[in-house]
Design a protein around this motif. Structure first.
Motif, PDB file in Angstrom:
ATOM      1  N   SER A 125       0.816  -1.220   0.000  1.00 22.40           N
ATOM      2  CA  SER A 125       0.000   0.000   0.000  1.00 22.40           C
ATOM      3  C   SER A 125       0.847   1.267   0.000  1.00 22.40           C
ATOM      4  CB  SER A 125      -0.939   0.020   1.211  1.00 22.40           C
ATOM      5  OG  SER A 125      -0.196  -0.013   2.425  1.00 22.40           O
ATOM      6  N   ARG A 126       2.097   1.194   0.447  1.00 24.80           N
ATOM      7  CA  ARG A 126       2.969   2.367   0.458  1.00 24.80           C
ATOM      8  C   ARG A 126       3.568   2.578  -0.933  1.00 24.80           C
ATOM      9  NH1 ARG A 126       5.069   0.214   5.581  1.00 24.80           N
ATOM     10  NH2 ARG A 126       4.215   1.454   7.298  1.00 24.80           N
ATOM     11  N   SER A 127       3.502   3.814  -1.395  1.00 24.75           N
ATOM     12  CA  SER A 127       4.096   4.146  -2.683  1.00 24.75           C
ATOM     13  C   SER A 127       5.605   4.352  -2.526  1.00 24.75           C
ATOM     14  CB  SER A 127       3.452   5.409  -3.249  1.00 24.75           C
ATOM     15  OG  SER A 127       3.744   6.517  -2.416  1.00 24.75           O
ATOM     16  N   VAL A 128       6.276   4.478  -3.649  1.00 22.13           N
ATOM     17  CA  VAL A 128       7.715   4.719  -3.624  1.00 22.13           C
ATOM     18  C   VAL A 128       8.022   6.030  -2.902  1.00 22.13           C
ATOM     19  CG1 VAL A 128       9.754   5.111  -5.062  1.00 22.13           C
ATOM     20  CG2 VAL A 128       8.064   3.401  -5.739  1.00 22.13           C
ATOM     21  N   LYS A 129       7.207   7.046  -3.139  1.00 25.25           N
ATOM     22  CA  LYS A 129       7.419   8.328  -2.472  1.00 25.25           C
ATOM     23  C   LYS A 129       7.263   8.201  -0.956  1.00 25.25           C
ATOM     24  CE  LYS A 129       6.058  13.165  -2.649  1.00 25.25           C
ATOM     25  NZ  LYS A 129       6.091  13.306  -1.189  1.00 25.25           N
ATOM     26  N   ASN A 130       6.250   7.444  -0.505  1.00 20.90           N
ATOM     27  CA  ASN A 130       6.082   7.239   0.930  1.00 20.90           C
ATOM     28  C   ASN A 130       7.291   6.547   1.543  1.00 20.90           C
ATOM     29  OD1 ASN A 130       2.631   6.510   0.252  1.00 20.90           O
ATOM     30  ND2 ASN A 130       3.514   8.431   0.944  1.00 20.90           N
ATOM     31  N   ILE A 131       7.826   5.559   0.858  1.00 22.83           N
ATOM     32  CA  ILE A 131       8.995   4.835   1.366  1.00 22.83           C
ATOM     33  C   ILE A 131      10.200   5.762   1.465  1.00 22.83           C
ATOM     34  CG2 ILE A 131      10.622   2.972   0.840  1.00 22.83           C
ATOM     35  CD1 ILE A 131       8.310   1.400  -0.314  1.00 22.83           C
ATOM     36  N   ILE A 132      10.382   6.632   0.458  1.00 24.52           N
ATOM     37  CA  ILE A 132      11.495   7.575   0.487  1.00 24.52           C
ATOM     38  C   ILE A 132      11.348   8.533   1.663  1.00 24.52           C
ATOM     39  CG2 ILE A 132      12.582   9.480  -0.758  1.00 24.52           C
ATOM     40  CD1 ILE A 132      11.905   8.017  -3.347  1.00 24.52           C
ATOM     41  N   ASP A 133      10.133   9.000   1.903  1.00 23.62           N
ATOM     42  CA  ASP A 133       9.913   9.933   3.014  1.00 23.62           C
ATOM     43  C   ASP A 133      10.147   9.260   4.364  1.00 23.62           C
ATOM     44  OD1 ASP A 133       9.273  11.854   1.180  1.00 23.62           O
ATOM     45  OD2 ASP A 133       7.104  11.539   1.305  1.00 23.62           O
ATOM     46  N   ILE A 134       9.741   8.014   4.507  1.00 26.14           N
ATOM     47  CA  ILE A 134       9.890   7.325   5.790  1.00 26.14           C
ATOM     48  C   ILE A 134      11.346   6.990   6.067  1.00 26.14           C
ATOM     49  CG2 ILE A 134       9.271   5.250   7.089  1.00 26.14           C
ATOM     50  CD1 ILE A 134       6.598   5.257   5.628  1.00 26.14           C
ATOM     51  N   THR A 135      12.037   6.500   5.070  1.00 23.52           N
ATOM     52  CA  THR A 135      13.442   6.112   5.266  1.00 23.52           C
ATOM     53  C   THR A 135      14.350   7.323   5.440  1.00 23.52           C
ATOM     54  OG1 THR A 135      13.763   6.031   2.866  1.00 23.52           O
ATOM     55  CG2 THR A 135      13.195   3.967   3.977  1.00 23.52           C
ATOM     56  N   GLU A 136      13.904   8.493   4.921  1.00 24.23           N
ATOM     57  CA  GLU A 136      14.721   9.714   4.968  1.00 24.23           C
ATOM     58  C   GLU A 136      16.068   9.511   4.281  1.00 24.23           C
ATOM     59  OE1 GLU A 136      15.034  10.940   8.991  1.00 24.23           O
ATOM     60  OE2 GLU A 136      12.939  11.561   9.165  1.00 24.23           O
ATOM     61  N   ALA A 137      16.074   8.636   3.293  1.00 21.02           N
ATOM     62  CA  ALA A 137      17.291   8.403   2.520  1.00 21.02           C
ATOM     63  C   ALA A 137      17.208   9.171   1.207  1.00 21.02           C
ATOM     64  CB  ALA A 137      17.470   6.904   2.254  1.00 21.02           C
ATOM     65  N   GLU A 138      18.318   9.233   0.505  1.00 17.54           N
ATOM     66  CA  GLU A 138      18.339   9.913  -0.781  1.00 17.54           C
ATOM     67  C   GLU A 138      17.444   9.177  -1.769  1.00 17.54           C
ATOM     68  OE1 GLU A 138      22.219  10.454  -2.276  1.00 17.54           O
ATOM     69  OE2 GLU A 138      22.947  11.598  -0.553  1.00 17.54           O
ATOM     70  N   GLU A 139      16.780   9.968  -2.599  1.00  9.76           N
ATOM     71  CA  GLU A 139      15.837   9.388  -3.558  1.00  9.76           C
ATOM     72  C   GLU A 139      16.530   8.427  -4.515  1.00  9.76           C
ATOM     73  OE1 GLU A 139      13.266  11.102  -7.283  1.00  9.76           O
ATOM     74  OE2 GLU A 139      13.062  12.144  -5.363  1.00  9.76           O
ATOM     75  N   ASN A 140      17.690   8.809  -5.035  1.00 11.88           N
ATOM     76  CA  ASN A 140      18.405   7.945  -5.981  1.00 11.88           C
ATOM     77  C   ASN A 140      18.815   6.637  -5.331  1.00 11.88           C
ATOM     78  OD1 ASN A 140      18.180   9.890  -7.970  1.00 11.88           O
ATOM     79  ND2 ASN A 140      20.174  10.804  -7.518  1.00 11.88           N
ATOM     80  N   LEU A 141      19.146   6.678  -4.046  1.00 16.92           N
ATOM     81  CA  LEU A 141      19.563   5.461  -3.349  1.00 16.92           C
ATOM     82  C   LEU A 141      18.399   4.486  -3.217  1.00 16.92           C
ATOM     83  CD1 LEU A 141      21.956   4.145  -1.901  1.00 16.92           C
ATOM     84  CD2 LEU A 141      21.204   5.217   0.206  1.00 16.92           C
ATOM     85  N   VAL A 142      17.223   4.990  -2.847  1.00 18.06           N
ATOM     86  CA  VAL A 142      16.051   4.120  -2.714  1.00 18.06           C
ATOM     87  C   VAL A 142      15.623   3.586  -4.077  1.00 18.06           C
ATOM     88  CG1 VAL A 142      13.654   4.016  -1.955  1.00 18.06           C
ATOM     89  CG2 VAL A 142      15.319   5.310  -0.628  1.00 18.06           C
ATOM     90  N   LEU A 143      15.665   4.429  -5.109  1.00 11.54           N
ATOM     91  CA  LEU A 143      15.284   3.978  -6.444  1.00 11.54           C
ATOM     92  C   LEU A 143      16.242   2.912  -6.960  1.00 11.54           C
ATOM     93  CD1 LEU A 143      14.255   7.337  -8.177  1.00 11.54           C
ATOM     94  CD2 LEU A 143      12.773   5.553  -7.256  1.00 11.54           C
TER      95      LEU A 143
END
Length: 487
Positions: free
Chosen positions: A204-222
């Motif tokens: 249910s969590r989108s990629v954007k939600n995961i990036i916001d929760i982890t507080e990591a760099e967007e490129n790293l999560v992608l």
């Protein structure tokens, strides 16, 4: 494009006899007549082209080789100081031969090493060479790789490259979903960021939600999600809303014919472990979905039998259903950009404030993340004027330096009347605000051509601009300058 290996042959060149095939597999594949029709310069090119991949076409065949030239006047005196040989691989003309280039080069360099160590090529044993070529050909055609022991007791492993599928672009609006059971994942084998991402994936969590929760760099999560997607640990699904529309694809026919497929679907979507759910009910739900009946109504009517959300996600993942997205296309920029710019101005003016006689500029911006005002101040810690008594002197802008009404650069310790500092601070704020609005207008002009061209759907744009999806779609649908089509 399939790559079919048709044969391998080894050619050695003698100064007195010319080029001759000394080993080939399968036997007799390259006849003497065919070999004589080859261009000599394709098999043994000029010296500057040796130790390079050389490819030439012959009828419906593609011949790829790696010609070798070794010079040694004392060792090859009978051959005029040089020795030439080539190991050629033959493929179908339409084959992607680049996958075998590493194999061809590695085999050729192994023969060069054997020649330097034991004169294997100059004192060629045709039976040994024929054995090597036979094992290489049979291994590559039967198993796709070969591991063999060469005549000098050294070993070599040959395997063509695998062509990876193209990388799929991951959108911030997509929802990663595990394709295997979480208990099957051994988290100790993953890096720290991957472990954090895997723990947040719940369907249910989108990629954007995961990036916001982890507080990591967007490129790293992608990059982490790209790796998990390549390893088939996760699949990327569109966001589910009860207001969405779906269409049934041609794979529905395959679903209706495959009983195992049907049982898997029933076990996944049933609310009571499939005791009362039948395939007829599931097919009826698919029919209602294809008729664009509201999903909320369908869910209420069948809530005691199946979970509609799980049915939709399962069907989208398996390709039975396809979601229809809204793609906005901006046909005119006049009123639409004016509306956005008005919103930008309102937000920037409401956020600009003055605190402790120091003028701060807003660094965050409107929903489109356009930088409005960004400035800096010169520290006056060494001056005799305290922070509580007078405002700080802002740094002069490049444009202000060329103006005739602008004061010359003042030494840091020079005292200025409060009225002069006040006027200069206000002028600086106005100038920065004007520049920021120019940047906003330029960014919005680029925005029109980059994003509102009919190739980006509203879910992608809403995440990109950090907007509520429903409000964003309402704004686009209410604008007369935007055309929205679904596909």
């Amino acid at each position: 494009m399939t790559t079919v290996l048709r044969g391998i042959f080894f050619v050695k060149f003698w100064e007195t006899q010319g080029p001759k095939i000394r080993a080939q597999s399968p036997a007799g594949f390259i006849s003497d007549e065919m070999f004589n029709s080859f261009d000599y310069k394709d098999i043994f090119p000029k010296d500057v082209l040796c130790s390079r991949i050389i490819k030439f076409m012959y009828n419906d065949l593609a011949v790829v080789g790696f010609p070798i030239l070794i010079s040694d006047l004392s060792k090859y005196e009978a051959e005029r100081g040089v020795i030439r040989f080539n190991t050629c691989f033959v493929f179908n003309a339409e084959s992607d031969t680049t996958l075998y280039e590493c194999v061809i080069k590695k085999l050729a360099m192994s023969l060069v090493r054997m020649e330097h160590e034991s004169s294997f090529i100059s004192k060629l044993d045709e039976l040994q060479m024929q054995s090597v070529i036979d094992r290489v050909y049979s291994g590559l055609t039967r198993d796709g790789f070969v591991h063999l022991v060469l005549p000098d007791s050294s070993s070599i492993a040959l395997k063509p490259e695998t062509k990876n599928p193209p990388r799929v672009k991951i959108l911030l609006s997509q929802v990663p979903t595990l394709s295997c059971h979480p208990q099957n994942l051994v988290l100790g084998r993953w890096d720290l960021i991957t472990v954090r991402v895997l723990k947040l994936i719940n369907g249910s969590r989108s990629v954007k939600n995961i990036i916001d929760i982890t507080e990591a760099e967007e490129n790293l999560v992608l990059s982490c999600l790209q790796n998990l997607l390549h390893l088939k640990v996760v699949v990327m699904l569109p966001r589910f809303r009860y207001s969405d529309l779906y269409i049934v694809t041609s794979k529905f026919n395959e679903f209706m014919k495959d009983e195992e497929f049907q049982r898997t679907c029933i076990d996944f979507v049933s609310v009571n472990r499939g005791r009362n759910l039948t395939i007829e009910t599931v097919s009826k739900v698919f029919s209602l979905i294809s008729d664009n009946l509201p999903l909320k109504k369908i869910a209420r009517e069948h809530c005691d039998l199946l979970d509609l959300r799980r049915l939709v996600l399962f069907s989208v993942q398996k390709g039975i259903l396809r979601k229809l997205f809204k793609y906005p296309f901006l046909v005119s920029t006049s009123s639409f950009l004016e509306e956005i710019q008005k919103k930008v101005s309102e937000i920037s003016s409401s956020r600009a404030y003055r605190e402790s006689n120091n003028y701060e500029n807003v660094t965050k911006c409107d929903p489109l993340r356009v930088p409005i005002i960004k400035s800096s101040s010169i520290s006056t810690s060494n001056t005799s004027v305290s922070r509580q008594q007078q405002p700080l002197l802002p740094s002069p802008s490049p444009m202000a330096a060329t103006s005739s009404n602008t004061l010359p650069r003042v030494h840091q310790k020079m005292k200025l009347p409060p009225s002069v500092i006040e006027e200069e601070s206000l002028a600086s704020m106005k100038e920065n605000g004007r520049k920021a609005m120019q940047k906003a207008e330029l960014a919005l002009a680029k925005l029109k051509t980059k994003y509102f061209d009919g190739s980006h759907h509203t879910e992608e744009l809403a995440c990109l601009f950090d907007q509520n999806l429903a409000e964003f779609e309402d704004m686009l649908e209410s604008s007369p300058d935007v055309i929205i089509y679904m596909k």
